[in-house]
Design a protein around this motif. Sequence first.
Motif, PDB file in Angstrom:
ATOM      1  N   TYR A  38       0.815  -1.212   0.000  1.00 28.80           N
ATOM      2  CA  TYR A  38       0.000   0.000   0.000  1.00 28.80           C
ATOM      3  C   TYR A  38       0.851   1.266   0.000  1.00 28.80           C
ATOM      4  CZ  TYR A  38      -3.859  -3.166   0.959  1.00 28.80           C
ATOM      5  OH  TYR A  38      -4.776  -4.177   0.867  1.00 28.80           O
ATOM      6  N   GLY A  39       2.075   1.166   0.469  1.00 28.85           N
ATOM      7  CA  GLY A  39       2.953   2.320   0.501  1.00 28.85           C
ATOM      8  C   GLY A  39       3.679   2.504  -0.813  1.00 28.85           C
ATOM      9  N   THR A  96       1.186   9.939  -0.181  1.00 26.92           N
ATOM     10  CA  THR A  96       1.451   9.095  -1.343  1.00 26.92           C
ATOM     11  C   THR A  96       1.112   7.644  -1.023  1.00 26.92           C
ATOM     12  OG1 THR A  96       3.757   8.707  -0.691  1.00 26.92           O
ATOM     13  CG2 THR A  96       3.314  10.622  -2.097  1.00 26.92           C
ATOM     14  N   ALA A  97       1.055   6.829  -2.063  1.00 27.99           N
ATOM     15  CA  ALA A  97       0.709   5.412  -1.897  1.00 27.99           C
ATOM     16  C   ALA A  97       1.211   4.641  -3.104  1.00 27.99           C
ATOM     17  CB  ALA A  97      -0.800   5.242  -1.745  1.00 27.99           C
ATOM     18  N   ALA A  98       1.057   3.315  -3.057  1.00 23.62           N
ATOM     19  CA  ALA A  98       1.456   2.479  -4.187  1.00 23.62           C
ATOM     20  C   ALA A  98       0.522   2.735  -5.374  1.00 23.62           C
ATOM     21  CB  ALA A  98       1.404   1.006  -3.796  1.00 23.62           C
ATOM     22  N   PRO A  99       1.076   2.816  -6.584  1.00 20.26           N
ATOM     23  CA  PRO A  99       0.224   3.065  -7.750  1.00 20.26           C
ATOM     24  C   PRO A  99      -0.605   1.839  -8.123  1.00 20.26           C
ATOM     25  CG  PRO A  99       2.465   2.630  -8.451  1.00 20.26           C
ATOM     26  CD  PRO A  99       2.493   2.670  -6.940  1.00 20.26           C
ATOM     27  N   ILE A 100      -1.803   2.086  -8.606  1.00 19.38           N
ATOM     28  CA  ILE A 100      -2.638   1.047  -9.196  1.00 19.38           C
ATOM     29  C   ILE A 100      -3.029   1.540 -10.583  1.00 19.38           C
ATOM     30  CG2 ILE A 100      -4.809  -0.243  -9.073  1.00 19.38           C
ATOM     31  CD1 ILE A 100      -4.666  -0.007  -6.035  1.00 19.38           C
ATOM     32  N   ALA A 101      -2.476   0.901 -11.596  1.00 24.66           N
ATOM     33  CA  ALA A 101      -2.816   1.271 -12.969  1.00 24.66           C
ATOM     34  C   ALA A 101      -4.147   0.609 -13.335  1.00 24.66           C
ATOM     35  CB  ALA A 101      -1.725   0.816 -13.925  1.00 24.66           C
ATOM     36  N   VAL A 139     -12.253   6.783 -29.593  1.00 26.00           N
ATOM     37  CA  VAL A 139     -11.410   6.516 -28.429  1.00 26.00           C
ATOM     38  C   VAL A 139     -11.319   5.001 -28.262  1.00 26.00           C
ATOM     39  CG1 VAL A 139     -11.144   6.799 -25.944  1.00 26.00           C
ATOM     40  CG2 VAL A 139     -11.987   8.696 -27.335  1.00 26.00           C
ATOM     41  N   GLU A 140     -10.145   4.450 -28.537  1.00 24.28           N
ATOM     42  CA  GLU A 140      -9.968   3.003 -28.560  1.00 24.28           C
ATOM     43  C   GLU A 140      -9.560   2.433 -27.208  1.00 24.28           C
ATOM     44  OE1 GLU A 140      -7.102   2.550 -31.669  1.00 24.28           O
ATOM     45  OE2 GLU A 140      -8.579   2.835 -33.271  1.00 24.28           O
ATOM     46  N   LYS A 141      -8.963   3.269 -26.372  1.00 25.51           N
ATOM     47  CA  LYS A 141      -8.486   2.771 -25.078  1.00 25.51           C
ATOM     48  C   LYS A 141      -8.429   3.934 -24.100  1.00 25.51           C
ATOM     49  CE  LYS A 141      -5.059  -0.099 -25.305  1.00 25.51           C
ATOM     50  NZ  LYS A 141      -3.685  -0.645 -25.427  1.00 25.51           N
ATOM     51  N   ALA A 142      -8.739   3.647 -22.836  1.00 24.21           N
ATOM     52  CA  ALA A 142      -8.651   4.672 -21.798  1.00 24.21           C
ATOM     53  C   ALA A 142      -8.069   4.053 -20.539  1.00 24.21           C
ATOM     54  CB  ALA A 142     -10.029   5.266 -21.507  1.00 24.21           C
ATOM     55  N   GLY A 143      -7.212   4.799 -19.881  1.00 26.19           N
ATOM     56  CA  GLY A 143      -6.596   4.304 -18.651  1.00 26.19           C
ATOM     57  C   GLY A 143      -6.229   5.453 -17.745  1.00 26.19           C
ATOM     58  N   LEU A 144      -5.840   5.109 -16.507  1.00 30.80           N
ATOM     59  CA  LEU A 144      -5.485   6.141 -15.540  1.00 30.80           C
ATOM     60  C   LEU A 144      -4.753   5.509 -14.366  1.00 30.80           C
ATOM     61  CD1 LEU A 144      -7.906   5.549 -13.286  1.00 30.80           C
ATOM     62  CD2 LEU A 144      -9.240   6.768 -14.981  1.00 30.80           C
ATOM     63  N   LEU A 145      -4.310   6.376 -13.468  1.00 28.18           N
ATOM     64  CA  LEU A 145      -3.574   5.935 -12.281  1.00 28.18           C
ATOM     65  C   LEU A 145      -4.374   6.272 -11.039  1.00 28.18           C
ATOM     66  CD1 LEU A 145      -0.848   4.867 -11.106  1.00 28.18           C
ATOM     67  CD2 LEU A 145      -0.177   7.266 -10.907  1.00 28.18           C
ATOM     68  N   ARG A 146      -4.566   5.292 -10.178  1.00 24.50           N
ATOM     69  CA  ARG A 146      -5.241   5.490  -8.894  1.00 24.50           C
ATOM     70  C   ARG A 146      -4.370   4.888  -7.783  1.00 24.50           C
ATOM     71  NH1 ARG A 146      -8.885   9.136  -8.217  1.00 24.50           N
ATOM     72  NH2 ARG A 146      -7.110  10.053  -9.305  1.00 24.50           N
ATOM     73  N   THR A 147      -4.780   5.103  -6.570  1.00 26.53           N
ATOM     74  CA  THR A 147      -4.176   4.427  -5.423  1.00 26.53           C
ATOM     75  C   THR A 147      -5.301   3.932  -4.519  1.00 26.53           C
ATOM     76  OG1 THR A 147      -4.054   6.394  -3.997  1.00 26.53           O
ATOM     77  CG2 THR A 147      -2.185   5.994  -5.492  1.00 26.53           C
TER      78      THR A 147
END
Length: 362
Positions: free
Chosen positions: A137-138, A149-154, A328-336
């Motif tokens: 999680y860190g 801050t935290a660990a990234p989740i793509a 739009v063929e693909k969409a993504g982002l970064l969360r935690t």
Amino acid sequence: MILRGGTSKGAYFLAEDLPSDPGRRDALLLSIMGSPDPRQIDGMGGAHPLTSKIAIVSKSQRPDCDVDFLFGQVVVDKPKVDVTPNCGNILAGIGPFAIERGLVPVRGPVTRVRVHTVNTGTIAELSVQTPDGRVAYGGDARIDGVPGTAAPIAVEFLDAAGSVCGSLLPTGNAVDRVAGIDATLIDNGMPVVVLEAAAVGRTGYELRDVLDKDTELKARLEEIRLEAGRLMGLGDVSSKVVPKMALVAPPAAGGHVCTRSFIPHECHASIGVFAAVTVATACVLPGSPAARVAKIPPGREKTLSVEHPTGEFSVVIEVGGTEDSPVVEKAGLLRTARLLFEGHAFAHEALAEALDAGRDAA
């Protein structure tokens, strides 16, 4: 478990621990969360739509997914659990939860969890950091709207277009005239009505608290929303949490578009995941209100910075098609996400006894 997912917080349950009957399930969830009550003082809810959310998770019934995820928006002041929409923030916590609960094994330093969202049929792939055989999680990833801050989740969305309405543009138009206002009625993971802030007499740079107290604006937006809901094939949306409303304006802080979103009757402190993806998609539609104000970067793959009241939200989209008819063929982002609590939640005693009696009878 209670997890923060993105800029939301919710209670995460295994489906097998809840009643299978939707009515009995929702009664239990309302009791646990403390609705209806504006403070949710007698339950686990946080007295705000962003902290009154539910995730119900099970092994997937689909061979191409790991887990099924049913999202529930527990309405704070009404006895209602709305399972119509999706929630990309709560989705961010599904990967860690599934691993913690043993639904998905650790698969190396990064574990990919493919999630089928039951509400909308959307499939997303989450990349969860799992060094040393457990969820980390860190980390150093930072998202606006969350301290530290935290660990990234793509998060990569594989088929979000038309998740609720059946098509990206339910009316077939990039622009519709709705209650006297030009708007884009669009669904790329979340039904959203996108309109220029200037069209309703606002700048789009107002503070969130100012907009949240603007009763005149809210009444106007609800008028637009009710008409838009019918045009989008959603019927009477007066008691639904979709479509969301998004005001757009030219970027003001180095991003690509500025937003103020409503969910749908409160101004969001930031912007929801699917709302951000949907607004970013609207930005690349020629002639749309969002395209009129957005500053779009060149190239097939675009990282669009969506500004909101507490910072920005970066959405990565891949655009094909032609200049006149982009796709739009693909969409993504970064969360935690972060695990906050694990334990037992208790319903009101009389309800718990009634549910137990019903289970025994069955």
